[in-house]
Enzyme design. Structure first.
Site, PDB file in Angstrom:
ATOM      1  N   CYS A   1      43.710  30.467  32.484  1.00 30.15           N
ATOM      2  CA  CYS A   1      45.145  30.425  32.162  1.00 30.15           C
ATOM      3  C   CYS A   1      45.576  29.116  31.507  1.00 30.15           C
ATOM      4  O   CYS A   1      46.674  29.029  30.967  1.00 30.15           O
ATOM      5  CB  CYS A   1      45.965  30.655  33.425  1.00 30.15           C
ATOM      6  SG  CYS A   1      45.232  31.838  34.549  1.00 30.15           S
TER       7      CYS A   1
ATOM      8  N   CYS B   1      55.893  37.719  40.832  1.00 26.42           N
ATOM      9  CA  CYS B   1      54.696  37.712  39.991  1.00 26.42           C
ATOM     10  C   CYS B   1      55.075  37.858  38.525  1.00 26.42           C
ATOM     11  O   CYS B   1      55.970  38.628  38.184  1.00 26.42           O
ATOM     12  CB  CYS B   1      53.783  38.878  40.365  1.00 26.42           C
ATOM     13  SG  CYS B   1      53.424  38.993  42.134  1.00 26.42           S
TER      14      CYS B   1
ATOM     15  N   HIS C   1      52.643  36.399  30.597  1.00 25.31           N
ATOM     16  CA  HIS C   1      51.543  35.437  30.708  1.00 25.31           C
ATOM     17  C   HIS C   1      50.282  35.964  30.014  1.00 25.31           C
ATOM     18  O   HIS C   1      49.376  36.464  30.666  1.00 25.31           O
ATOM     19  CB  HIS C   1      51.295  35.172  32.204  1.00 25.31           C
ATOM     20  CG  HIS C   1      50.207  34.203  32.511  1.00 25.31           C
ATOM     21  ND1 HIS C   1      49.753  33.251  31.628  1.00 25.31           N
ATOM     22  CD2 HIS C   1      49.465  34.034  33.643  1.00 25.31           C
ATOM     23  CE1 HIS C   1      48.784  32.540  32.212  1.00 25.31           C
ATOM     24  NE2 HIS C   1      48.576  33.001  33.415  1.00 25.31           N
TER      25      HIS C   1
END
Ligand SMILES: [Zn+2]
Lengths: 384, 137
Positions: A83, A206, A332
């Protein structure tokens, strides 16, 4: 070492499912950044390509991207730290320029997560931890971060509502970010509905998977001034790591990699946390933003909840954080995330962030974490 | 048969530490201890990162530990869907050794608390597969 500046930033709109291939997705951010920097492909001396593997079938994506973006025969290679891949790419590109090896280097981040199902994606991310000793139990990112949430709750009395307040803030800014995947305002009651993913984290704690790309162009500062009107200096870089295995973690209330990376970055930039005007932190989960407040020194350990309860991380607060909606609202797309955070900060320091602008921002910070605190990158930028 | 027997789904076919699985067959959870510098490791490793030795012995995780943190997963990654919900946790034992694993699913969820006393237990998953879990002490 030579000083290094950002001369161009770009990102695609983050979406649930991009109707094209990874090369076309990458081109969207590339075009955006090249137009921003007013550069031609032959002015890029080298490229660093960043993503997390196994979301698409392409092996060695750097070669593909260099061809499609028109960057042959210049050097290119792949940098990965899940990430935080594109922040690790920034660090790599910085070194290439500071050393004098190259003058202009591009960092491209991309991820097309919609090539696989959500359960497959959780399995991939779970394998971004220890596959020999932990993945056999059925691990996934929400479960790992949930153990940190529990750790923070137990140690400091933090509540699910404190985490929900972070999502309320995120959604406030997601509404005004036209590159975000999630653009609906969310009320506290909705976020608090007991739809648990991994206790105590609920669905709105989330971030969403997304397809997206980002692009950051760096240049030696002495050249940057000839190329663009408003170069943004890379003032400090920090990076640290922590054990991949949970059994080797010292604490479940903060990320040591982030604490160490922040210390390095502040020292290199010659500033303290109090000098930061605007920050982008890695809020893959609400608890991750809460820990970031403390790990970065915006709040003392255990006092992160006070920051959000008092709205100090809103645009009008003491330290605005993720006023572009963060990962929670933007989405994301793993390899593209760091570059998107950097873009937000660069636009802030150039005074070009539109409705999201923090007035007079001069120093900005990016906190970008890979895995569950395996890799921590903290980067500090300043208006030149 | 070796390490591919470990866990609900295995992602590793071979390791020099595969004797770990043999110990599970006799209900023993074991880590390794470096014969040269005394460093203890769980999960077990066959190389010491402190003194570079490869001379290791096995030690047994025994006694009571304390639950450090836990979560109950309501969704699962591919391959684990039928197990949902399941609880994952970390327990710390007296010598500082930490153990990550599943928590005994027969413990009612509201009774699982940070700080509760735990011990470890080997679990026979059938078809030759083995794992371990954290159970109330
Ligand atoms: Zn040793």
């Amino acid at each position: 070492m030579r000083r290094v500046a950002v001369i161009g930033v770009g990102q695609s709109t983050f979406v649930r499912s991009y109707p094209g291939s990874i090369r076309e997705l990458a081109f969207e951010a590339y075009r955006d950044a090249m137009k921003d920097a007013n550069l031609k492909p032959n002015q890029i001396d080298a490229s660093v390509v960043c993503s997390a593997p196994e979301y698409d079938k392409q092996r060695t994506p750097a070669g593909l991207m260099a061809e499609y973006l028109g960057l042959n025969p210049q050097p290119t290679f792949y940098v990965e730290s899940v990430c935080s891949s594109s922040s690790s790419g920034l660090r790599t590109a910085y070194a290439l320029i500071a050393s004098g090896l190259h003058d202009v280097v591009m960092v491209l981040g991309f991820q097309k997560m919609s090539e696989i199902t959500s359960a497959e994606s959780q399995e991939r991310m779970g394998r971004g931890a220890d596959i020999q000793w932990e993945a056999p139990f059925g691990t996934m990112m929400p479960a790992y971060y949930a153990m940190y949430a529990r750790g923070h709750f137990e140690k400091y009395g933090t509540t699910e509502e404190d985490l929900a307040l972070i999502r309320v803030k995120s959604s406030t800014y997601g509404v005004i970010n036209d590159r975000a995947v999630f653009r609906k305002a969310l009320q506290l009651e909705k976020i608090m509905e007991p739809k648990y993913i991994a206790t105590p984290l609920k669905v709105f704690d989330c971030c969403a998977n997304a397809d997206g790309s980002s692009c950051v162009v760096l240049a030696a500062e002495e050249k940057a001034k000839d190329l663009v009107a408003k170069p943004v200096r890379i003032a400090g870089l920090g990076m640290a790591t922590a054990p991949i295995n949970m059994a080797a973690r010292q604490t479940f209330s903060g990320l040591t990699c982030a604490q160490l990376a922040a210390k390095q970055a502040y020292e290199m930039a010659g500033i303290t946390a109090a000098d930061v005007d605007v920050a982008e932190v890695h809020d893959c989960f609400t608890i991750a933003e809460m820990m970031a407040y403390e790990d970065l020194g915006f709040a003392k350990p255990g006092e992160g909840p006070l920051l959000i309860r008092n709205k100090e991380t809103y645009k009008e607060g003491k330290i605005p954080v993720n006023v572009d909606g963060g990962l929670l609202s933007k989405g994301h797309p793993i390899g593209a995330t760091g570059g998107s955070q950097i873009r937000t900060i660069v636009l802030q320091l150039r005074g070009e962030a539109g409705e999201m602008q923090v007035p007079g921002a001069k120093i900005g910070l990016v906190h970008n974490i890979g895995g569950v605190g395996i890799y921590g990158n903290v980067s500090i930028f300043s208006a030149v | 048969m070796g390490f591919e027997q470990f866990g609900i789904v295995s992602f590793t076919s071979a390791t020099k530490a595969e004797q770990f699985v043999e110990f599970l067959k006799s209900n023993e959870l074991r880590g390794t201890v470096c014969l040269d510098c005394g460093a203890k490791f769980f999960p077990p490793r066959t190389d010491c990162c402190y003194c570079l030795s490869d001379r290791m012995d096995w030690f047994t995780i025994s006694g009571e530990g304390r639950l450090v943190s836990f979560t109950t997963a309501m969704f699962a990654p591919a391959g684990f869907e039928k197990d949902v919900p399941y609880t994952l946790g970390v327990a710390e034992f007296a010598d500082g050794t930490k153990v990550f694993g599943r928590v005994d699913r027969s413990i009612p969820q509201e009774q699982i608390k940070v700080g509760m006393a735990m011990k470890t237990r080997a679990v026979d998953l059938g078809e030759g597969r083995l794992t371990y879990e954290l159970v109330a002490a």
